[in-house]
Design a protein around this motif. Structure first.
Motif, short mmCIF file in Angstrom:
data_model
loop_
_atom_site.label_atom_id
_atom_site.label_comp_id
_atom_site.label_asym_id
_atom_site.label_seq_id
_atom_site.Cartn_x
_atom_site.Cartn_y
_atom_site.Cartn_z
N ASP A 31 30.17 97.55 67.04
CA ASP A 31 30.47 97.14 65.67
C ASP A 31 31.97 96.91 65.48
OD1 ASP A 31 27.79 97.28 64.99
OD2 ASP A 31 27.96 99.22 63.98
N GLY A 32 32.79 97.80 66.04
CA GLY A 32 34.24 97.62 65.97
C GLY A 32 34.69 96.38 66.70
N LEU A 33 34.08 96.11 67.85
CA LEU A 33 34.38 94.90 68.61
C LEU A 33 34.01 93.66 67.81
CD1 LEU A 33 35.16 93.52 71.32
CD2 LEU A 33 32.78 93.84 72.01
N LEU A 71 36.57 90.78 66.45
CA LEU A 71 36.42 89.38 66.82
C LEU A 71 36.31 88.48 65.60
CD1 LEU A 71 33.92 89.66 69.80
CD2 LEU A 71 36.27 88.81 69.92
N ARG A 72 35.61 88.96 64.58
CA ARG A 72 35.41 88.18 63.36
C ARG A 72 36.70 88.05 62.56
NH1 ARG A 72 32.02 91.50 59.93
NH2 ARG A 72 34.03 92.31 59.32
N ASP A 73 37.47 89.13 62.49
CA ASP A 73 38.63 89.18 61.60
C ASP A 73 39.97 88.93 62.29
OD1 ASP A 73 36.77 89.85 59.69
OD2 ASP A 73 37.20 91.99 59.77
N ALA A 74 39.99 88.89 63.60
CA ALA A 74 41.26 88.82 64.32
C ALA A 74 41.92 87.45 64.18
CB ALA A 74 41.03 89.12 65.80
N PRO A 75 43.24 87.45 64.07
CA PRO A 75 43.95 86.17 64.11
C PRO A 75 43.91 85.63 65.54
CG PRO A 75 45.50 87.99 64.12
CD PRO A 75 44.13 88.59 63.94
N VAL A 76 44.21 84.38 65.69
CA VAL A 76 44.27 83.78 67.01
C VAL A 76 45.43 84.41 67.75
CG1 VAL A 76 44.68 81.64 68.27
CG2 VAL A 76 43.28 81.63 66.21
N ILE A 77 45.18 84.79 68.99
CA ILE A 77 46.21 85.45 69.81
C ILE A 77 46.89 84.39 70.66
CG2 ILE A 77 46.60 87.10 71.68
CD1 ILE A 77 44.18 88.64 70.61
#
Length: 106
Positions: A87-89, A93-99
């Motif tokens: 769930d944390g992963l 992935l859903r909320d992360a900015p582009v790295i």
């Protein structure tokens, strides 16, 4: 049941596997650490990880090993812990900015 809290290890490195646990050749593909509260990840270019799907399989094995470690050190249920990690992963992935970053070779 509440989760047991563990204190930080006094030694900053992870234990290395013994030679009897490994079949040669061992190829290191990733190092992960935390510095000032942020993750540091170093990847090695490796031929056998020639597709994103193989990385997915490796990350899945990593997730399951982490869940197993939690179940061994306290009052953690393996399946529930694996689901919480997933769930944390998924949330990251859903909320992360582009790295962005750079690739370097040794």
């Amino acid at each position: 049941m509440g989760a047991k809290r563990r204190t930080a290890r006094t030694r900053p490195e992870c234990d290395e596997p013994s030679a009897s646990d490994l079949e040669p050749p061992l190829v290191e593909v990733m190092r992960v650490g935390i510095s000032d509260g942020r993750p540091f990840i170093s990847l090695a270019p490796v031929e056998w990880l020639d597709s994103p799907e193989r990385w997915g399989s490796l990350l899945c094995d990593t997730l399951l090993n982490i869940a197993n470690a939690y179940s061994l050190v306290g009052d953690y249920d393996f399946e529930r812990t694996a689901c919480r990690i997933f769930d944390g992963l998924h949330r990251r992935l859903r909320d992360a900015p582009v790295i962005s970053g750079t690739l370097t070779s040794n």
